[in-house]
Every structure is written in structure tokens, then in C-alpha cells.
Scaffold this motif. Structure first.
Motif, PDB file in Angstrom:
ATOM      1  N   VAL A  91       0.864  -1.192   0.000  1.00 21.80           N
ATOM      2  CA  VAL A  91       0.000   0.000   0.000  1.00 21.80           C
ATOM      3  C   VAL A  91       0.892   1.230   0.000  1.00 21.80           C
ATOM      4  N   GLN A  92       0.639   2.134  -0.938  1.00 23.27           N
ATOM      5  CA  GLN A  92       1.451   3.346  -1.058  1.00 23.27           C
ATOM      6  C   GLN A  92       0.755   4.507  -0.350  1.00 23.27           C
ATOM      7  N   PRO A  93       1.571   5.403   0.254  1.00 25.40           N
ATOM      8  CA  PRO A  93       0.937   6.594   0.819  1.00 25.40           C
ATOM      9  C   PRO A  93       0.434   7.491  -0.303  1.00 25.40           C
ATOM     10  N   GLY A  94      -0.455   8.383  -0.002  1.00 25.94           N
ATOM     11  CA  GLY A  94      -0.942   9.318  -1.029  1.00 25.94           C
ATOM     12  C   GLY A  94      -2.440   9.218  -1.177  1.00 25.94           C
ATOM     13  N   THR A  95      -2.960   9.918  -2.177  1.00 26.10           N
ATOM     14  CA  THR A  95      -4.405   9.977  -2.332  1.00 26.10           C
ATOM     15  C   THR A  95      -4.943   8.641  -2.829  1.00 26.10           C
ATOM     16  N   ASN A  96      -5.927   8.144  -2.131  1.00 20.08           N
ATOM     17  CA  ASN A  96      -6.586   6.912  -2.538  1.00 20.08           C
ATOM     18  C   ASN A  96      -8.071   7.255  -2.690  1.00 20.08           C
ATOM     19  N   PRO A  97      -8.598   7.192  -3.936  1.00 24.92           N
ATOM     20  CA  PRO A  97      -9.970   7.634  -4.158  1.00 24.92           C
ATOM     21  C   PRO A  97     -10.971   6.964  -3.224  1.00 24.92           C
ATOM     22  N   LYS A  98     -10.750   5.679  -2.940  1.00 24.38           N
ATOM     23  CA  LYS A  98     -11.731   5.010  -2.080  1.00 24.38           C
ATOM     24  C   LYS A  98     -11.691   5.571  -0.658  1.00 24.38           C
ATOM     25  N   LEU A  99     -10.484   5.875  -0.185  1.00 22.02           N
ATOM     26  CA  LEU A  99     -10.406   6.456   1.164  1.00 22.02           C
ATOM     27  C   LEU A  99     -11.007   7.862   1.182  1.00 22.02           C
ATOM     28  N   GLU A 100     -10.943   8.529   0.028  1.00 18.53           N
ATOM     29  CA  GLU A 100     -11.584   9.854  -0.054  1.00 18.53           C
ATOM     30  C   GLU A 100     -13.107   9.699   0.085  1.00 18.53           C
ATOM     31  N   VAL A 101     -13.634   8.647  -0.513  1.00 19.23           N
ATOM     32  CA  VAL A 101     -15.081   8.383  -0.364  1.00 19.23           C
ATOM     33  C   VAL A 101     -15.393   8.080   1.105  1.00 19.23           C
ATOM     34  N   ALA A 102     -14.512   7.282   1.724  1.00 18.50           N
ATOM     35  CA  ALA A 102     -14.715   6.943   3.147  1.00 18.50           C
ATOM     36  C   ALA A 102     -14.723   8.214   3.987  1.00 18.50           C
ATOM     37  N   LYS A 103     -13.788   9.132   3.657  1.00 16.54           N
ATOM     38  CA  LYS A 103     -13.706  10.388   4.411  1.00 16.54           C
ATOM     39  C   LYS A 103     -14.997  11.189   4.253  1.00 16.54           C
ATOM     40  N   LYS A 104     -15.470  11.223   2.997  1.00 21.39           N
ATOM     41  CA  LYS A 104     -16.706  11.967   2.729  1.00 21.39           C
ATOM     42  C   LYS A 104     -17.887  11.342   3.481  1.00 21.39           C
ATOM     43  N   LEU A 105     -17.931  10.032   3.486  1.00 20.69           N
ATOM     44  CA  LEU A 105     -19.008   9.352   4.228  1.00 20.69           C
ATOM     45  C   LEU A 105     -18.955   9.765   5.699  1.00 20.69           C
ATOM     46  N   GLY A 106     -17.740   9.820   6.241  1.00 21.43           N
ATOM     47  CA  GLY A 106     -17.565  10.223   7.643  1.00 21.43           C
ATOM     48  C   GLY A 106     -18.089  11.634   7.871  1.00 21.43           C
ATOM     49  N   ILE A 119     -28.577   5.125   1.807  1.00 22.97           N
ATOM     50  CA  ILE A 119     -28.381   5.205   0.350  1.00 22.97           C
ATOM     51  C   ILE A 119     -28.267   6.673  -0.079  1.00 22.97           C
ATOM     52  N   ALA A 120     -29.043   7.537   0.555  1.00 27.58           N
ATOM     53  CA  ALA A 120     -28.971   8.968   0.203  1.00 27.58           C
ATOM     54  C   ALA A 120     -27.583   9.520   0.540  1.00 27.58           C
ATOM     55  N   ILE A 121     -27.030   9.092   1.657  1.00 23.54           N
ATOM     56  CA  ILE A 121     -25.679   9.552   2.032  1.00 23.54           C
ATOM     57  C   ILE A 121     -24.647   8.978   1.054  1.00 23.54           C
ATOM     58  N   MET A 122     -24.796   7.699   0.748  1.00 22.77           N
ATOM     59  CA  MET A 122     -23.854   7.061  -0.190  1.00 22.77           C
ATOM     60  C   MET A 122     -23.904   7.761  -1.549  1.00 22.77           C
ATOM     61  N   ASP A 123     -25.099   8.115  -1.955  1.00 24.07           N
ATOM     62  CA  ASP A 123     -25.305   8.817  -3.223  1.00 24.07           C
ATOM     63  C   ASP A 123     -24.434  10.087  -3.272  1.00 24.07           C
ATOM     64  N   GLN A 124     -24.468  10.846  -2.193  1.00 25.23           N
ATOM     65  CA  GLN A 124     -23.672  12.085  -2.141  1.00 25.23           C
ATOM     66  C   GLN A 124     -22.175  11.780  -2.142  1.00 25.23           C
ATOM     67  N   ALA A 125     -21.786  10.782  -1.338  1.00 27.48           N
ATOM     68  CA  ALA A 125     -20.354  10.475  -1.199  1.00 27.48           C
ATOM     69  C   ALA A 125     -19.759   9.971  -2.515  1.00 27.48           C
ATOM     70  N   LEU A 126     -20.583   9.287  -3.315  1.00 31.57           N
ATOM     71  CA  LEU A 126     -20.065   8.720  -4.575  1.00 31.57           C
ATOM     72  C   LEU A 126     -19.706   9.803  -5.580  1.00 31.57           C
ATOM     73  N   GLU A 127     -20.184  11.013  -5.355  1.00 31.89           N
ATOM     74  CA  GLU A 127     -19.771  12.106  -6.252  1.00 31.89           C
ATOM     75  C   GLU A 127     -18.253  12.276  -6.186  1.00 31.89           C
ATOM     76  N   VAL A 128     -17.685  11.998  -5.020  1.00 30.24           N
ATOM     77  CA  VAL A 128     -16.224  12.065  -4.876  1.00 30.24           C
ATOM     78  C   VAL A 128     -15.577  11.028  -5.805  1.00 30.24           C
ATOM     79  N   ALA A 129     -16.129   9.820  -5.796  1.00 30.95           N
ATOM     80  CA  ALA A 129     -15.568   8.763  -6.652  1.00 30.95           C
ATOM     81  C   ALA A 129     -15.733   9.127  -8.122  1.00 30.95           C
ATOM     82  N   ASP A 130     -16.873   9.691  -8.479  1.00 32.79           N
ATOM     83  CA  ASP A 130     -17.106  10.074  -9.888  1.00 32.79           C
ATOM     84  C   ASP A 130     -16.025  11.043 -10.374  1.00 32.79           C
ATOM     85  N   GLY A 131     -15.557  11.886  -9.451  1.00 34.73           N
ATOM     86  CA  GLY A 131     -14.512  12.855  -9.798  1.00 34.73           C
ATOM     87  C   GLY A 131     -13.221  12.171 -10.220  1.00 34.73           C
ATOM     88  N   PHE A 132     -13.013  10.926  -9.793  1.00 36.70           N
ATOM     89  CA  PHE A 132     -11.790  10.197 -10.161  1.00 36.70           C
ATOM     90  C   PHE A 132     -12.003   9.289 -11.389  1.00 36.70           C
TER      91      PHE A 132
END
Ligand SMILES: Cc1ncc(COP(=O)(O)O)c(C=O)c1O
Length: 457
Positions: free
Chosen positions: A393-408, A440-453
């Protein structure tokens, strides 16, 4: 040494202990303390800032009955008043009863349990039983599996007389493909594939020495942390034929899938197949106390009546933890939680499919019961994974962790920090339609972060 009563415990102190004194699992050690959970009830938990959040992970798929169920708390307190634990060489009531209860709820003649403290230990015991019962060394395992965090600790216990049954050099693993139809390792397409992932296993057993050398195959019936991979319906029946032909033991790791998670008591019940050894943890106590179990079929259990069982632990059948398990297992039945998982799971999957329509970052949606995964891709056309898989695992931006952060930030926890590209939703089995809609409504919003990648379609 400081007077231990005087060690400061203000918020900033606790934060610094987290970053300086605690190892955090499977991660770079954080510069900032993670948020602190202070209480939990039902499908929600509250953090130190007073904010209530939705738990769509059941805390790594353990809190199946939901948080803060006082029936389990009371059972633990009641047991604690008389006996917390005692030497495992003596019987205790909760352990004896739990052995019987596990025989009742598991399929077929699974009937004798080694009771440990978690999923990793349950699998360690399974592998050792498999070696001792068959006298063979090789264990097949499927790619993209997670069966626990320890290196076989017994190998390191050199000079200890309990080490005698340890296989020299440890277990020999033979990796085989997973029935992962979205990304078939064999380049096939279901259903025209003739189930080559299973046929591969047949050949692998043959080439690895057949029934003389291969002891067992370990598998997650529905792969959990590595992607909520649900096998095609014909897969396990065929695998069973193959294993029976060679006398290779089937070890079903139901640590995540057990206790209603997939809409049946155990995932193997979907295919009507009784594995030779079944491991479980998490939902066994719903995380109220740690516990794991390795349950074997009767002939294997009986074998050890006149063959020494070379495994054990101080807390094998810890009375307090067994009392928590007894109450938890009865709650699944009392509250019809397995049925709710099946019903709500269908609804969750339907809603997750709708998310796929809206988000270009979702390549695939899969699930069984309240165990639903969204696979993130950079491109739907090429299926390029959003996060590279395998390796260090490399340090740095990981799109999935960005989604996790947004969910948080939005107030929800899903299983988004696990390896690979799948965000899993696994709420407690008590979840309602309204709570699913909210998640699902929260996930919907958070996935916008993933769409950006993801690439534009
Ligand atoms: C399928 C599976 N097996 C085993 C384990 C290990 O369990 P534990 O963390 O309780 O040791 C896990 C943990 O997530 C798991 O998902």
C-alpha cells in the motif's frame, strides 16, 4: 512511573495517546487521532463531538444484532457475577450450552466446536484440524481472500512440546482462482464458461498430489473484505463434487457471512452444502465480547476421541464470552433477524443498483442479504480498477479512502477502508427500509467524490 490514577484523560491527552501509544490496524500510523466513538444504539453510534452517525458496516460486519442490546449486556453481567472464566480443562455451563446451540444452528452434522477468541484463531484451528485429521499438508486457498492477521504462531513456538503436530515449515498454500465473474482470472464469461474456476481446482488438486497431499480448501462462501464476491449458483455444488472425489476437506470461513448476514443462518445454506469445517466469529457474539468457533462434522469430531487434539488456548470457551454468544444466537431467532436480512437485503441491493445508474464510478454491484458491494472503476468500459490492487500500500491519495472520508463527514460509516475497490454496505440485521433509504442517500452524495476520479463516459 506516574501515579496511574493521575494520568490525564482530557480529549487532547487521549488524542495524543492514540497517535503515540496505539498501533492502528492495516494502516500508516495516523498523525491525527481518529474520531472517538462513545456510545452506540441500534444502527447508530455517537462520536465524542456529540454527533449521531449511521453504522452501515456493523463494525467490520460484526454487530449483526445492532448496538447496545441490553439483553446481551444483562446476560454478560449475570454471568460475570458468578464466573468470568475458568481453566478450559474444566467445563462451564455457557460453553457446554453454546456447543449444543451451534450444533442446532449449523447445517448437517457439524457438531463439535473449538471455541476461541476471534476469526483468525478460528481459522488457525481449522487449518490445524485439517492437517491433523487428514495427515496431509497442502491447503488450497483462493485469490482475494482474507482469513486473518497472524502468521502461524505455533511455527514460532520452537522447543515447546505442543509444537509436535505442527507441519514442518508451516502450511503449504496453493492459490486458486475465485469465482469472480466481473473480473474472471481465466478470461471467461459466465454462464458459457463451464465453470472453469472450479475445474481449475480439480486440476490443481490432481497436480498437487491429489488425495495424498492436499488436505483441504479454505474459502469465504461470499468473499467479504476483498469485494463481496457472490459465486454463481452451480459453483459450490461442483466444488463439493470435486472435494469429495479427492477426499479434500471443505473449510468454509463464515466469519463475516455467518449468523444471518447473507439472508440465511450461514451462507453455505444457500447452496445446501455442509462444509467439513466451518469457522465463525463476529456475529457469534455480535461483537459484544470477542469470540470465535471452529465447528467440525461428526466424523472429524469423533476422530479426536482416540487421536490427540493438538491445539488449545487459555481462553478456549471463555465463560463470559460464551454467555454473550448464547444470548446473541437466541436473539437471531427471537427477533427473526435472518428473515429481516433476506428481506431488507433485497431492498438494499435494489437501491444499490439504482446508484449504479447514477454514478459512472460504479462498475459493478453485487450482494446477498445485507452484504452489498459497489465496485469502483476508473472506467466502466475498460473496467480499470479505481485503486491499483495487490502489492504494498502506497501513501498518497486513494480515491476510495476519499469516499470513506466523505461518508464520515456526512455521518455514516460503511466498509470503505478495506483493500481493493469495493465499498461494502452491511448494516446491522435490524435495519429498516427508512434507514436503508437514509444510508443510500448519504452514499449517493459520497459517490460524487468517486465520480470525480472516474473517466467521463
Ligand atoms: C472472512 C474473514 N475471516 C477471518 C477474519 C479474521 O477475523 P478476526 O479479525 O476476528 O481475527 C476476518 C476479519 O475480517 C474475515 O473477514
Amino acid at each position: 512511573m506516574e501515579d496511574l490514577k493521575k494520568i490525564p484523560a482530557a480529549k487532547e491527552d487521549l488524542d495524543s495517546y492514540e497517535t503515540e501509544n496505539i498501533f492502528h490496524s492495516w494502516s500508516f500510523q495516523p498523525a491525527q487521532s481518529p474520531m472517538r466513538a462513545v456510545s452506540a444504539k441500534g444502527v447508530r453510534f455517537t462520536t465524542e463531538d456529540g454527533r449521531e452517525r449511521l453504522d452501515f458496516s456493523s463494525c467490520f460486519v460484526s454487530h449483526n444484532i445492532g448496538h447496545g442490546d441490553q439483553r446481551v449486556v444483562e446476560a454478560i453481567c449475570e454471568q460475570a457475577k458468578t464466573l468470568c472464566s475458568f481453566a478450559p480443562s474444566l467445563s462451564n455451563k455457557p460453553r457446554a450450552l453454546l456447543g449444543k446451540l451451534l450444533e442446532e444452528v449449523t447445517p448437517g452434522d457439524l457438531s463439535r466446536a473449538f471455541i476461541s477468541l476471534g476469526g483468525t484463531e478460528a481459522n488457525e484451528a481449522a487449518v490445524k484440524i485439517c492437517h491433523q485429521y487428514t495427515g496431509r499438508r497442502k491447503i488450497l486457498t483462493r485469490y482475494r481472500a482474507y482469513h486473518g492477521g497472524t502468521t502461524a504462531p505455533m511455527t514460532l513456538s520452537v522447543g515447546d512440546s505442543r509444537n509436535w503436530a505442527q507441519v514442518p515449515g508451516g502450511t503449504e498454500w496453493v492459490p486458486v482462482p475465485l469465482p469472480y465473474c466481473y473480473r474472471c482470472m481465466l478470461g471467461q464469461t459466465y454462464p458459457d464458461c463451464g465453470l472453469q474456476c472450479a475445474e481449475y481446482i480439480n486440476q490443481a488438486i490432481e497436480l498437487e498430489g491429489g488425495g495424498d497431499k492436499v488436505a483441504g480448501i479454505i474459502f469465504e462462501p461470499v468473499t467479504g473484505a476483498n469485494g463481496i464476491v457472490v459465486p454463481p449458483p452451480e459453483y459450490f455444488p461442483r466444488l463439493k463434487e470435486i472435494c469429495d472425489k479427492w477426499g479434500v476437506l471443505m473449510i468454509a470461513d463464515e466469519v463475516m457471512t455467518g449468523f444471518g448476514r447473507t439472508g440465511k443462518w450461514f451462507a453455505m445454506d444457500h447452496w445446501g452444502i455442509v462444509p467439513d469445517i466451518m469457522t465463525m466469529a463476529k456475529g457469534l457474539t455480535s461483537g459484544y465480547l470477542p469470540l470465535g468457533a471452529t465447528v467440525v462434522r461428526k466424523p472429524i469430531g469423533d476422530y479426536f476421541k482416540d487421536h490427540f487434539f493438538s491445539h488449545g488456548a487459555t481462553y478456549a470457551g471463555h465463560a463470559l464470552c460464551c454467555a454473550a454468544a448464547l444470548r446473541t444466537v437466541r436473539i437471531y431467532q427471537e427477533d427473526n433477524l435472518v428473515e429481516n436480512s433476506e428481506k431488507m437485503g433485497k431492498y438494499l441491493l435494489e437501491k444499490a443498483m439504482e446508484l449504479k445508474e447514477k454514478h459512472r464510478s460504479i462498475g459493478d454491484v453485487r450482494g446477498l442479504g445485507l452484504f452489498v458491494g459497489l465496485e469502483l472503476v476508473k472506467s466502466r468500459k475498460t473496467k480499470e480498477p479505481m485503486v491499483p490492487v495487490g502489492g504494498k500500500v502506497q501513501p498518497g491519495t486513494n480515491p476510495k479512502l476519499e469516499v470513506a472520508k466523505k461518508l464520515g463527514q456526512l455521518g455514516m460509516m460503511a466498509m470503505a477502508a478495506n483493500p481493493g475497490n469495493v465499498i461494502a454496505m452491511a448494516p446491522p440485521l435490524i435495519v429498516t427500509r427508512d434507514e436503508i433509504d437514509e444510508g443510500i442517500a448519504i452514499m449517493d452524495q459520497a459517490l460524487e467524490v468517486a465520480d470525480g476520479f472516474a473517466d467521463a463516459e
